[in-house]
Design a protein around this motif. Structure first.
Motif, PDB file in Angstrom:
ATOM      1  N   CYS A   1     -48.552   9.814  44.746  1.00  0.00           N
ATOM      2  CA  CYS A   1     -48.310  11.324  44.545  1.00  0.00           C
ATOM      3  C   CYS A   1     -48.915  11.851  43.062  1.00  0.00           C
ATOM      4  CB  CYS A   1     -46.689  11.570  44.524  1.00  0.00           C
ATOM      5  SG  CYS A   1     -45.893  11.201  43.054  1.00  0.00           S
ATOM      6  N   VAL A   2     -49.428  10.876  42.284  1.00  0.00           N
ATOM      7  CA  VAL A   2     -50.189  11.069  41.177  1.00  0.00           C
ATOM      8  C   VAL A   2     -49.298  11.782  40.194  1.00  0.00           C
ATOM      9  CG1 VAL A   2     -52.219  11.849  40.196  1.00  0.00           C
ATOM     10  CG2 VAL A   2     -52.240  11.648  42.819  1.00  0.00           C
ATOM     11  N   GLU A   3     -47.781  11.804  40.521  1.00  0.00           N
ATOM     12  CA  GLU A   3     -47.037  12.562  39.302  1.00  0.00           C
ATOM     13  C   GLU A   3     -46.824  11.262  38.468  1.00  0.00           C
ATOM     14  OE1 GLU A   3     -45.736  15.393  39.237  1.00  0.00           O
ATOM     15  OE2 GLU A   3     -46.648  16.055  41.191  1.00  0.00           O
ATOM     16  N   VAL A   4     -46.192  11.887  37.166  1.00  0.00           N
ATOM     17  CA  VAL A   4     -46.069  11.028  36.067  1.00  0.00           C
ATOM     18  C   VAL A   4     -44.557  10.446  36.283  1.00  0.00           C
ATOM     19  CG1 VAL A   4     -45.568  10.932  33.546  1.00  0.00           C
ATOM     20  CG2 VAL A   4     -47.447  12.539  34.460  1.00  0.00           C
ATOM     21  N   PHE A   5     -44.495   9.203  35.918  1.00  0.00           N
ATOM     22  CA  PHE A   5     -43.221   8.536  36.111  1.00  0.00           C
ATOM     23  C   PHE A   5     -43.033   7.488  34.838  1.00  0.00           C
ATOM     24  CE2 PHE A   5     -46.067   5.576  38.167  1.00  0.00           C
ATOM     25  CZ  PHE A   5     -45.533   4.298  37.577  1.00  0.00           C
ATOM     26  N   VAL A   6     -41.754   7.122  34.698  1.00  0.00           N
ATOM     27  CA  VAL A   6     -41.408   6.104  33.769  1.00  0.00           C
ATOM     28  C   VAL A   6     -40.923   4.856  34.480  1.00  0.00           C
ATOM     29  CG1 VAL A   6     -39.706   5.269  32.057  1.00  0.00           C
ATOM     30  CG2 VAL A   6     -40.868   7.532  32.071  1.00  0.00           C
ATOM     31  N   GLY A   7     -41.461   3.601  34.241  1.00  0.00           N
ATOM     32  CA  GLY A   7     -41.069   2.592  34.703  1.00  0.00           C
ATOM     33  C   GLY A   7     -41.755   1.188  34.006  1.00  0.00           C
ATOM     34  N   ASP A   8     -41.613   0.241  34.612  1.00  0.00           N
ATOM     35  CA  ASP A   8     -42.211  -1.160  33.958  1.00  0.00           C
ATOM     36  C   ASP A   8     -43.581  -0.944  33.673  1.00  0.00           C
ATOM     37  OD1 ASP A   8     -41.714  -4.097  33.698  1.00  0.00           O
ATOM     38  OD2 ASP A   8     -43.575  -4.202  34.694  1.00  0.00           O
ATOM     39  N   LYS A   9     -44.204  -1.922  32.973  1.00  0.00           N
ATOM     40  CA  LYS A   9     -45.528  -1.560  32.302  1.00  0.00           C
ATOM     41  C   LYS A   9     -46.551  -1.554  33.891  1.00  0.00           C
ATOM     42  CE  LYS A   9     -48.884  -3.344  28.960  1.00  0.00           C
ATOM     43  NZ  LYS A   9     -49.065  -4.419  28.012  1.00  0.00           N
ATOM     44  N   ARG A  10     -46.080  -2.569  34.558  1.00  0.00           N
ATOM     45  CA  ARG A  10     -46.865  -2.958  35.716  1.00  0.00           C
ATOM     46  C   ARG A  10     -46.893  -2.210  37.134  1.00  0.00           C
ATOM     47  NH1 ARG A  10     -45.621  -7.680  33.235  1.00  0.00           N
ATOM     48  NH2 ARG A  10     -43.656  -7.759  34.367  1.00  0.00           N
ATOM     49  N   CYS A  11     -46.045  -1.085  37.053  1.00  0.00           N
ATOM     50  CA  CYS A  11     -45.770  -0.429  37.960  1.00  0.00           C
ATOM     51  C   CYS A  11     -46.912   0.660  38.397  1.00  0.00           C
ATOM     52  CB  CYS A  11     -44.539   0.700  37.803  1.00  0.00           C
ATOM     53  SG  CYS A  11     -42.841  -0.012  37.667  1.00  0.00           S
TER      54      CYS A  11
END
Length: 211
Positions: free
Chosen positions: A45-55
């Motif tokens: 979806c090209v939205e910005v998200f927060v997660g693990d470094k390898r997400c």
């Protein structure tokens, strides 16, 4: 109740929690998301998200990917449940077919008993094949041999109540072991799993008499 933690990027709130909605971290990790403190752009979806470094996905898109995987067409052993109104791919046993192998991967329409498989051709008339459906899958593109397909073949051999094989069971088993060996020779990425799954047929009890 889930406690939410937010970071912000400009005016954009970014939630960092893993909501208690039935999807575990392990469920979603294989589909591109795990919790963490890194910012990323979802590949879907090209939205910005927060997660693990390898997400590579945001959590909502990872859930969509997981659900698509869970709902994907899967290999079915024997002929039960096969749709009679549209073509499917099937491993089909045909004794004395004149082909190089007695088991072939064919695309066609089955009768209700799984013993007549009509292969459709664009330029010539349809061709009825007579034998037994070993397993089938309802997809459009030709499927590659997989651990799942091998499991379905072994399950069909084990289900002596559902299919009357006669002397065909050991012929199908021999073909399966050759196919598994060929996967190893060809360097198939799942060769070890395919070979291990195929060898489970040796645990089955049926006649292996060659007369």
């Amino acid at each position: 109740m889930t406690e939410h933690t937010f970071h912000t990027l400009g005016n954009l709130p970014l939630r960092l929690d893993n909501p208690d909605d039935g999807y575990s971290i392990e469920d979603l990790r294989g589909h591109g998301w795990a919790p963490g403190g890194y910012l990323g752009h979802c590949q879907d979806c090209v939205e910005v998200f927060v997660g693990d470094k390898r997400c590579r996905r945001c959590r909502p898109c990872a859930i969509k990917s997981l659900e698509a995987y869970r709902n994907r067409p899967t290999w079915q052993s024997g002929h039960r449940g096969i749709p009679p109104d549209r073509p499917v791919w099937a491993y089909f046993y045909e004794s004395g077919s004149g082909e190089d192998e007695d088991v072939m991967l064919l695309h066609g329409i089955s009768d209700e008993g799984g013993e007549v498989f009509t292969v459709q051709h664009e330029r010539v008339r349809d061709w009825d094949r007579y034998g037994k459906i070993v397993c089938w899958i309802d997809v459009e593109e030709c499927p590659a041999l997989s651990v799942e397909a091998v499991d379905a073949i072994v399950a069909a051999l084990a289900d002596q109540r559902g299919i009357y094989w006669g002397c065909a069971d050991h012929i199908v088993e021999d073909w399966l072991h050759r196919a598994a060996l060929q996967a190893v020779v060809d360097g198939h990425r799942d060769a070890a799993g395919i070979a291990a799954a195929a060898l489970k047929s040796r645990e089955l009890k049926f006649s292996r008499y060659y007369g």
